[in-house]
Design an enzyme around this catalytic site. Structure first.
Site, short mmCIF file in Angstrom:
data_model
loop_
_atom_site.label_atom_id
_atom_site.label_comp_id
_atom_site.label_asym_id
_atom_site.label_seq_id
_atom_site.Cartn_x
_atom_site.Cartn_y
_atom_site.Cartn_z
N HIS A 58 0.84 -1.20 0.00
CA HIS A 58 0.00 0.00 0.00
C HIS A 58 0.88 1.26 0.00
O HIS A 58 1.57 1.55 0.98
CB HIS A 58 -0.91 0.01 1.23
N HIS A 60 1.08 5.44 -2.07
CA HIS A 60 0.51 6.41 -3.01
C HIS A 60 1.67 7.02 -3.80
O HIS A 60 2.19 8.07 -3.43
CB HIS A 60 -0.25 7.51 -2.26
N GLN A 155 -9.81 9.77 -3.81
CA GLN A 155 -9.39 10.48 -2.60
C GLN A 155 -10.49 11.37 -2.03
O GLN A 155 -10.71 11.42 -0.83
CB GLN A 155 -8.15 11.34 -2.89
N HIS A 213 -9.57 1.97 1.10
CA HIS A 213 -9.23 2.65 2.35
C HIS A 213 -10.45 2.53 3.25
O HIS A 213 -11.48 3.16 2.98
CB HIS A 213 -8.93 4.12 2.09
N GLU A 216 -10.29 4.58 8.00
CA GLU A 216 -9.04 5.24 8.41
C GLU A 216 -9.41 6.50 9.18
O GLU A 216 -9.26 7.63 8.70
CB GLU A 216 -8.15 5.58 7.20
N ASP A 311 2.86 3.55 2.41
CA ASP A 311 1.80 4.56 2.26
C ASP A 311 2.30 5.85 1.61
O ASP A 311 1.75 6.27 0.61
CB ASP A 311 1.13 4.86 3.61
FE FE2 Z 1 -3.35 5.08 1.98
#
Ligand code: FE2
Length: 421
Positions: A58, A60, A155, A213, A216, A311
Site C-alpha cells: 500500500h 501512493h 481520494q 481505504h 481510516e 503509504d
Molecule cells: Fe493510503
C-alpha cells in the site's frame, strides 16, 4: 546466472540457486551443480539470506515528493493532508510530468531498499485523470525492474465529488489492477455503504481486485469493514478483497470484534496496514494518545492475511517515508506488540508472502523451481537479524536479471581500543 551459498528460509545449510531465461531452475546444496559456462553473473551470497523481493502492499506513488509543494501539514492530521492535496490540485500543480517524475524517483528509492512489487493507490478525483495516466505509463516503463499494480482511488470520495462515480469507472476501464474507495469519508454512513456497493459492482463488471481505504479514522463507530465483509461474502467475486488502514478497528470493543473476526475470515478479507503513517496521523488531540493502528497481532493470530505498506514518500500525509519496508516492518512489530520469538522468526512474511497474497501474485512469487526469478540477498541470515540490523540489500534480481548490487557496509577503525581483535 546463479546465486551461490544462499541461506533459504525453512531449509538447513547453504544452497545454490540456478536461474535460466528469467526463471528459477534447480535449487541444490551449495557446490553440487556445475556453474554456467559464461558465469559472469554469478553472485556469491556467502551464507546470507535470500528471499523473494519485498512487496509494498500500500503506497501512493502519485503523491510522492509533494510534501511542502504548497504548504506543510502543521496539524499532522489526515484532514489537513487531504485539504493540502486538494489545494495542490486546484492550483494546477499536479501535472503528468510532475507525477511521473516523482513516482519514478519513489519507485527507484523503494527498489533500492529491496522492494520488487508495489501496489500503488492513484487518485481518481481529478477531472482529467492526469495522475492515473502518469502511473499507468510508469507501470509499463519500469516493468523490467519492478512490478507495479495500480488501484483507482477516489481520494475526495465517490459520491460527493463532482462526477466521482463516472471518474472512478472511467479509471477502472483504463486498465487498473484494483478499485478502491474511502467509505468513511463519504458524507453519510448511507453514502459510504452505497459507495462500497458501487465499488463491488465495478470490480464484478471489470474483473479487478478490490482494495479500499476502510475506516481510516479515529472513530469506533466507523464500521465499514463489516460492510466489506458482508459484500464479499454475498457477492463471492473471484477477486481478492483488501481493507487498507482499518485503524478504527483499534477502537472496537471486544464484544464487537468477537462477532466481526469470524465474518472477516469467512469473507477472506485481506489487510494492508501502514504502521508508520497511522502512528503519525491518528490519535491527534486525544488524551491519552492511542496507538491508532489496526490490531495487527489480533488479526494475524486469527488467521487473517496482514501485509504492510509504506503509504507515503514525503507527501502531505507523512513527510519522512523512503520506501524502506524494513523500517515499516520494525514499526509494525513494535506497535503490534509482536517482538516475540514466534513473530520475529517469521517477521519478513509481513513484507513478502503476505503482500504477495494481497496482490494476488502468490502463484508466481517465491524461490521455487519454475517460478519467475525475483529475489534479493539480505546482509543477514534470519528474519530477526533483518529487523534488528535493518539489513542492507546486497543484490536484487527481477525476472532473472540483476537490478543492482551493493557492497556490505564497512568502516575504518582509527582507535586501537575500539578495533575488534
Ligand atoms: Fe493510503
Amino acid at each position: 546466472m546463479d546465486i551461490t551459498n544462499a541461506t533459504l528460509k525453512g531449509r538447513e545449510g547453504h544452497w545454490d540457486i540456478r536461474i535460466d531465461d528469467g526463471v528459477f531452475g534447480a535449487v541444490v546444496p551449495a557446490g553440487q551443480h556445475a556453474a554456467h559456462a559464461d558465469d559472469s553473473e554469478s553472485f556469491d551470497a556467502a551464507g546470507r539470506l535470500v528471499v523473494p523481493p519485498f512487496v509494498d502492499a500500500h503506497i501512493h506513488l502519485d503523491y510522492a515528493g509533494t510534501e511542502g509543494l504548497t504548504r506543510r501539514n502543521e496539524s499532522g492530521t489526515l484532514f489537513e493532508a487531504t485539504q493540502i492535496r486538494a489545494e495542490q490540485k486546484e492550483r494546477g500543480l499536479i501535472t503528468f510530468d510532475q507525477v511521473y517524475d516523482n513516482a519514478l524517483a519513489a519507485a527507484r528509492l523503494a527498489v533500492s531498499k529491496g522492494t520488487g512489487f508495489i501496489r500503488s493507490q492513484v487518485d481518481t478525483t481529478e477531472d482529467d485523470l492526469t495522475s492515473l495516466k502518469a502511473l499507468l505509463q510508469l507501470r509499463e516503463d519500469v516493468k523490467d525492474w519492478v512490478q507495479i499494480q495500480v488501484v483507482a482511488f477516489p481520494q475526495n470520495t465517490v459520491l460527493s465529488y463532482p462526477n466521482g462515480r463516472e471518474l472512478l469507472e472511467q479509471a477502472v476501464a483504463m486498465g487498473v489492477d484494483a478499485v478502491g474507495g474511502v467509505p468513511h469519508l463519504e458524507a453519510t454512513r448511507e453514502d459510504g455503504v452505497a459507495s462500497l456497493e458501487y465499488i463491488f459492482d465495478l470490480a464484478e463488471k471489470y474483473g479487478v481486485a478490490i482494495d479500499v481505504h476502510c475506516d481510516e479514522i479515529d472513530d469506533k463507530q466507523s464500521g465499514f469493514i463489516e460492510v466489506m465483509a458482508a459484500l464479499a461474502s454475498q457477492r463471492r467475486l473471484d477477486v481478492s478483497v483488501t481493507a487498507s488502514h482499518a485503524v478504527a478497528m483499534a477502537y472496537y470493543a471486544e464484544g464487537y470484534m468477537a462477532k466481526l473476526v469470524p465474518n472477516l475470515l469467512a469473507a477472506d478479507i485481506h489487510f494492508a496496514i501502514c504502521p508508520t503513517e497511522n502512528l503519525h496521523l491518528q490519535g491527534r488531540n486525544m488524551v491519552p494518545a492511542p496507538r491508532g493502528v489496526a490490531p495487527i497481532k489480533r488479526l494475524t493470530e486469527a488467521g487473517l492475511n496482514v501485509a504492510f505498506g509504506q503509504d507515503s514518500i514525503a507527501d502531505p500525509f507523512y513527510p519522512v517515508g523512503e520506501g524502506n519496508l524494513l523500517r515499516i516492518l520494525e514499526a509494525g512489530l513494535h506497535v503490534g506488540h509482536m517482538l516475540t520469538g514466534q513473530h520475529l522468526d517469521q517477521a519478513l512474511d509481513f513484507i513478502t508472502t503476505h503482500g504477495a497474497r494481497n496482490l494476488g501474485i502468490e502463484d508466481h512469487y517465491g524461490i521455487e523451481e519454475g517460478k519467475p526469478a525475483h529475489c534479493i540477498v539480505l546482509d543477514c541470515t534470519t528474519d530477526q537479524e533483518a529487523v534488528q540490523h535493518q539489513a542492507a540489500v546486497l543484490c536484487s534480481v527481477h525476472h532473472g536479471r540483476t537490478v543492482f548490487t551493493r557492497r556490505p557496509e564497512s568502516y575504518e577503525t582509527r582507535m586501537d581500543g575500539f578495533a575488534s581483535s
